[in-house]
Design an enzyme around this catalytic site. Structure first.
Site, PDB file in Angstrom:
ATOM      1  CG  ASP A 191      14.226 -15.433 -19.596  1.00  0.00           C
ATOM      2  OD1 ASP A 191      14.954 -16.106 -18.846  1.00  0.00           O
ATOM      3  OD2 ASP A 191      13.083 -15.044 -19.273  1.00  0.00           O
ATOM      4  CE  LYS A 216      10.517 -18.290 -11.503  1.00  0.00           C
ATOM      5  NZ  LYS A 216      10.298 -17.865 -12.870  1.00  0.00           N
TER       6      LYS A 216
HETATM    7  C1  LIG Z   1       9.961 -16.697 -13.479  1.00  0.00           C
HETATM    8  C2  LIG Z   1      10.437 -16.270 -14.785  1.00  0.00           C
HETATM    9  C3  LIG Z   1      10.521 -14.902 -15.110  1.00  0.00           C
HETATM   10  C4  LIG Z   1      10.078 -13.814 -14.163  1.00  0.00           C
HETATM   11  O1  LIG Z   1      10.843 -13.805 -13.001  1.00  0.00           O
HETATM   12  P1  LIG Z   1      10.320 -13.269 -11.572  1.00  0.00           P
HETATM   13  O2  LIG Z   1      11.508 -13.462 -10.698  1.00  0.00           O
HETATM   14  O3  LIG Z   1       9.123 -14.067 -11.195  1.00  0.00           O
HETATM   15  O4  LIG Z   1       9.969 -11.821 -11.775  1.00  0.00           O
HETATM   16  C5  LIG Z   1      11.012 -14.575 -16.361  1.00  0.00           C
HETATM   17  N1  LIG Z   1      11.381 -15.520 -17.253  1.00  0.00           N
HETATM   18  C6  LIG Z   1      11.301 -16.833 -16.971  1.00  0.00           C
HETATM   19  C7  LIG Z   1      11.728 -17.830 -17.994  1.00  0.00           C
HETATM   20  C8  LIG Z   1      10.839 -17.258 -15.735  1.00  0.00           C
HETATM   21  O5  LIG Z   1      10.750 -18.564 -15.463  1.00  0.00           O
END
Ligand SMILES: *Cc1c(COP(=O)(O)O)cnc(C)c1O
Length: 400
Positions: A191, A216
């Site tokens: 991620d 984000k």
């Molecule tokens: C926000 C986030 C997610 C999930 O993403 P969404 O767009 O809210 O579904 C997954 N991993 C990390 C590190 C995040 O900051």
């Protein structure tokens, strides 16, 4: 075949408009069409055979969505000879869900960290484990423990990592994990939401798949939800990930893809400023008597600073810090901030603060979260693009 001209209101009202533009738009357009038409059945046959590729139906692929996914894939391998393949998804969560479901079957094992983005931990516990997936949570900075685990697992497994991790900013060594995973024929998923490809290119360090919440930094303006899945393995994308996404249907759409595209234009500039501001705010907070600890991988004192230096070119916008005091003092401190907003997201242009213990990590058992530093006095900050002196004074005044 040329289309017949119609003579009735009801007919003309419903006719699709097909423009033949003679010049190309300079910028990407929004193409919301669900379906794409063919002027012969032969062309339709060819398009259906060429999947993913030719456009037939927007759940399969779309002319606004696909080039934006490819742009993120290209950023993840920029500077190397690798080629990468990408898809956009409806959210970051769906990117994680599709990737795991596409690559692993019930009975197989997800190897991961005890602390992850709160939603990811919940996804594993509430969706994958009840479906029969197994989970093994380790300190993935310890290669001996990882190797023992990989030896023990009889069925297939994959390693799912987040680095730096939310919200204590622990880092794990991507290359060392990937080298070990290769030895045991295991895929590694990273991620890369916090770092973005500007600060960390996990595919170049050996990762097989990257997932993003584009909600984000990649979009960066807090006005779109989305996710991305990127891999350098064409077979993984074409035989597993893309079909799973197409069938589950958690695809992106042309409007969100277009917004993500606008955000990407300034991603490199924004990340540079995020990196500079976050480092300065981290140093400032570390110098304060009322602050117990500051977690920021760019600080020399951070236990994972050497790991961060080995795999990141900038340390990102996220930091967390612990106040000396109780829950009540922490809440009071957060409420005194005037520039930073109390809002449960990150990666936007302005500074945002969050209290993990009562929000993102509310559903993580108290003993587990405290073991990893997510105490009642921990505040997470997504540092924005503001003037840094003004931002520092906001955090200074809140101590008063
Ligand atoms: C926000 C986030 C997610 C999930 O993403 P969404 O767009 O809210 O579904 C997954 N991993 C990390 C590190 C995040 O900051």
């Amino acid at each position: 075949m040329p289309r017949k001209s119609v003579k009735h209101f009801e007919s003309l009202c419903v006719q699709p408009i097909r423009e033949n533009k003679t010049t190309m738009p300079h910028q990407l357009g929004i193409q919301p069409s669900s379906a794409f038409y063919f002027d012969s059945t032969q062309k339709s046959i060819e398009a259906f055979l060429n999947q993913p590729g030719s456009h037939v139906y927007s759940r399969y692929g779309n002319p606004t969505v696909d080039p934006v996914a490819q742009r993120i894939a290209d950023l993840e391998v920029l500077g190397s000879k690798l080629k990468a393949y990408g898809v956009l998804t409806s959210t970051g969560m769906s990117a994680i869900h599709i990737t795991i479901q596409a690559l692993l079957k019930p009975g197989d094992t997800i190897i991961s960290q005890s602390i992850l983005y709160g939603g990811t931990t919940e996804l594993f516990n509430k969706i994958f484990i009840p479906m029969g997936y197994k989970q093994m949570l380790l300190d993935l900075r310890d290669m001996n423990k990882l190797e023992i685990a990989l030896k023990k697992i009889k069925k297939r497994s994959l390693i799912y990592i987040e680095t730096p991790v939310n919200p204590n900013l622990t880092c794990v060594p991507i290359k060392a994990i990937c080298d070990l995973a290769k030895k045991y024929n295991t895929l590694v998923i990273v991620d890369n939401t916090f770092a973005t490809p500007i600060n960390q290119q996990a595919l170049l360090l050996g990762a097989d798949v990257i997932v993003h919440s584009t909600t984000k930094f990649i979009h960066g303006h807090g006005s779109s939800m989305g996710g991305a899945i990127v891999t350098k393995n064409k077979e993984l994308m074409h035989q597993y990930i893309w079909p799973a996404l197409k069938l589950v249907g958690s695809t992106s759409n042309s409007f969100d893809a277009w917004l993500i595209h606008l955000g990407i234009k300034t991603l490199a500039l924004r990340m540079q400023r995020h990196n500079e501001n976050a480092l300065q705010l981290a140093q400032f907070l570390a110098s304060k008597a009322k602050v117990k600890t500051v977690n920021y991988p760019g600080l020399l004192e951070h236990p994972d600073h050497p790991i961060a230096v080995s795999q990141m070119t900038g340390f990102g916008a996220l930091l967390s810090f612990e106040l000396k005091g109780k829950l009540k003092d922490t809440i009071q401190y957060m409420d005194r901030l005037r520039i930073a907003s109390n809002a449960p997201s990150l990666g936007e242009t302005d500074t945002m603060v969050l209290h993990p213990a009562s929000s993102s990590h509310l559903r993580v058992e108290k003993s587990v979260r405290e073991k990893y530093g997510i105490t009642d006095s921990l505040i997470r900050v997504s540092v924005g693009l503001e003037n840094i002196e003004e931002l520092k004074s906001d955090f200074e005044n809140a101590f008063a």
